[in-house]
Design a protein around this motif. Structure first.
Motif, PDB file in Angstrom:
ATOM      1  N   ASN A  65     -60.139  -9.564  10.318  1.00 47.23           N
ATOM      2  CA  ASN A  65     -61.114 -10.510   9.779  1.00 47.23           C
ATOM      3  C   ASN A  65     -61.343 -11.585  10.828  1.00 47.23           C
ATOM      4  O   ASN A  65     -60.388 -12.139  11.363  1.00 47.23           O
ATOM      5  CB  ASN A  65     -60.594 -11.157   8.489  1.00 47.23           C
ATOM      6  CG  ASN A  65     -60.510 -10.157   7.363  1.00 47.23           C
ATOM      7  OD1 ASN A  65     -61.487  -9.495   7.065  1.00 47.23           O
ATOM      8  ND2 ASN A  65     -59.349 -10.047   6.751  1.00 47.23           N
ATOM      9  N   PRO A  82     -55.541 -13.430  15.840  1.00 40.10           N
ATOM     10  CA  PRO A  82     -54.387 -14.038  15.182  1.00 40.10           C
ATOM     11  C   PRO A  82     -53.744 -13.014  14.237  1.00 40.10           C
ATOM     12  O   PRO A  82     -54.442 -12.291  13.526  1.00 40.10           O
ATOM     13  CB  PRO A  82     -54.995 -15.197  14.377  1.00 40.10           C
ATOM     14  CG  PRO A  82     -56.300 -15.492  15.052  1.00 40.10           C
ATOM     15  CD  PRO A  82     -56.774 -14.170  15.578  1.00 40.10           C
ATOM     16  N   ARG A  83     -52.438 -12.932  14.280  1.00 40.69           N
ATOM     17  CA  ARG A  83     -51.700 -11.945  13.488  1.00 40.69           C
ATOM     18  C   ARG A  83     -52.071 -12.000  12.005  1.00 40.69           C
ATOM     19  O   ARG A  83     -52.184 -10.965  11.352  1.00 40.69           O
ATOM     20  CB  ARG A  83     -50.196 -12.142  13.671  1.00 40.69           C
ATOM     21  CG  ARG A  83     -49.347 -11.096  12.978  1.00 40.69           C
ATOM     22  CD  ARG A  83     -47.883 -11.242  13.318  1.00 40.69           C
ATOM     23  NE  ARG A  83     -47.601 -10.920  14.689  1.00 40.69           N
ATOM     24  CZ  ARG A  83     -47.472  -9.688  15.185  1.00 40.69           C
ATOM     25  NH1 ARG A  83     -47.614  -8.656  14.394  1.00 40.69           N
ATOM     26  NH2 ARG A  83     -47.204  -9.492  16.453  1.00 40.69           N
ATOM     27  N   GLU A  84     -52.293 -13.201  11.470  1.00 38.28           N
ATOM     28  CA  GLU A  84     -52.594 -13.314  10.044  1.00 38.28           C
ATOM     29  C   GLU A  84     -53.977 -12.753   9.692  1.00 38.28           C
ATOM     30  O   GLU A  84     -54.276 -12.544   8.522  1.00 38.28           O
ATOM     31  CB  GLU A  84     -52.478 -14.768   9.559  1.00 38.28           C
ATOM     32  CG  GLU A  84     -53.479 -15.720  10.159  1.00 38.28           C
ATOM     33  CD  GLU A  84     -52.999 -16.410  11.433  1.00 38.28           C
ATOM     34  OE1 GLU A  84     -53.671 -17.362  11.855  1.00 38.28           O
ATOM     35  OE2 GLU A  84     -51.960 -16.006  12.002  1.00 38.28           O
ATOM     36  N   ASN A  85     -54.800 -12.448  10.683  1.00 35.46           N
ATOM     37  CA  ASN A  85     -56.124 -11.873  10.447  1.00 35.46           C
ATOM     38  C   ASN A  85     -56.141 -10.353  10.583  1.00 35.46           C
ATOM     39  O   ASN A  85     -57.210  -9.750  10.535  1.00 35.46           O
ATOM     40  CB  ASN A  85     -57.145 -12.459  11.418  1.00 35.46           C
ATOM     41  CG  ASN A  85     -57.409 -13.925  11.167  1.00 35.46           C
ATOM     42  OD1 ASN A  85     -56.798 -14.536  10.292  1.00 35.46           O
ATOM     43  ND2 ASN A  85     -58.306 -14.507  11.921  1.00 35.46           N
ATOM     44  N   THR A  89     -54.569  -6.553   9.353  1.00 35.69           N
ATOM     45  CA  THR A  89     -53.836  -5.753   8.378  1.00 35.69           C
ATOM     46  C   THR A  89     -53.683  -4.342   8.940  1.00 35.69           C
ATOM     47  O   THR A  89     -54.676  -3.655   9.172  1.00 35.69           O
ATOM     48  CB  THR A  89     -54.589  -5.700   7.025  1.00 35.69           C
ATOM     49  OG1 THR A  89     -54.786  -7.036   6.559  1.00 35.69           O
ATOM     50  CG2 THR A  89     -53.803  -4.907   5.998  1.00 35.69           C
ATOM     51  N   GLU A 137     -48.374  -5.445  20.807  1.00 35.54           N
ATOM     52  CA  GLU A 137     -47.794  -6.767  20.647  1.00 35.54           C
ATOM     53  C   GLU A 137     -47.180  -7.226  21.970  1.00 35.54           C
ATOM     54  O   GLU A 137     -46.135  -6.731  22.364  1.00 35.54           O
ATOM     55  CB  GLU A 137     -46.723  -6.727  19.561  1.00 35.54           C
ATOM     56  CG  GLU A 137     -47.264  -6.238  18.218  1.00 35.54           C
ATOM     57  CD  GLU A 137     -46.168  -5.929  17.220  1.00 35.54           C
ATOM     58  OE1 GLU A 137     -46.118  -6.620  16.186  1.00 35.54           O
ATOM     59  OE2 GLU A 137     -45.387  -4.988  17.488  1.00 35.54           O
ATOM     60  N   GLU A 155     -46.307 -13.710  20.009  1.00 28.81           N
ATOM     61  CA  GLU A 155     -46.015 -13.146  18.695  1.00 28.81           C
ATOM     62  C   GLU A 155     -47.017 -13.547  17.617  1.00 28.81           C
ATOM     63  O   GLU A 155     -47.135 -12.879  16.594  1.00 28.81           O
ATOM     64  CB  GLU A 155     -44.586 -13.493  18.262  1.00 28.81           C
ATOM     65  CG  GLU A 155     -43.513 -12.693  18.973  1.00 28.81           C
ATOM     66  CD  GLU A 155     -43.249 -13.130  20.413  1.00 28.81           C
ATOM     67  OE1 GLU A 155     -43.689 -14.228  20.816  1.00 28.81           O
ATOM     68  OE2 GLU A 155     -42.609 -12.356  21.148  1.00 28.81           O
ATOM     69  N   ALA A 156     -47.763 -14.614  17.832  1.00 27.20           N
ATOM     70  CA  ALA A 156     -48.751 -15.062  16.849  1.00 27.20           C
ATOM     71  C   ALA A 156     -50.022 -14.216  16.887  1.00 27.20           C
ATOM     72  O   ALA A 156     -50.913 -14.413  16.062  1.00 27.20           O
ATOM     73  CB  ALA A 156     -49.102 -16.527  17.083  1.00 27.20           C
TER      74      ALA A 156
END
Length: 131
Positions: free
Chosen positions: A18, A47-50, A52, A85, A90-91
């Protein structure tokens, strides 16, 4: 916010993202040439949080020229690298741009290891160029 899907060749391993990448780069190092089977690797960092991830992957860890490690995740069925990665970042998750199969993907803003690029390759002139 755009939503994009990167996939291996058989579709078993995917990375849904995303938002726009924080960086799109081209790497002309010999390891990227071998890994991709092409004359350079192109990757987008998110960004890792974006991101899945879905499906099973096999990992391969490579040590770079400066000693840092990169953990590549590829499909155990078809062998396509879908994400990786970089150690120390790591982020973020890096995804090969070709895994998106999207010709409208944003243009690279950085070109590295240009001393190893094939003479006929012409990176975008507006990109930052690092020998």
């Amino acid at each position: 916010m755009p939503n994009r899907l990167a996939s291996c060749s058989c579709g078993q391993l995917t990375a849904e993202v995303n938002g726009e990448p924080v960086r799109v780069s081209i790497c002309h190092c010999l390891a990227c040439q071998r890994r991709t089977g092409s004359v350079f690797g192109e990757q987008a960092r998110f960004p890792r949080e974006n991101v899945t991830i879905s499906g099973l992957s096999t990992e391969y860890v490579r040590v770079g020229d400066e000693g840092s490690k990169v953990k590549f995740h590829f499909c155990p069925s078809c062998g396509s690298t879908v994400y990786y990665e970089p150690e120390g970042l790591e982020a973020f998750v890096a995804i090969p741009v070709g895994a998106f199969a999207d010709p409208s993907f944003p243009t690279p803003g950085l070109s590295v290891y240009e001393e190893r690029k094939h003479q006929w390759v012409v990176p975008p002139p507006e990109a930052e160029h690092i020998p």
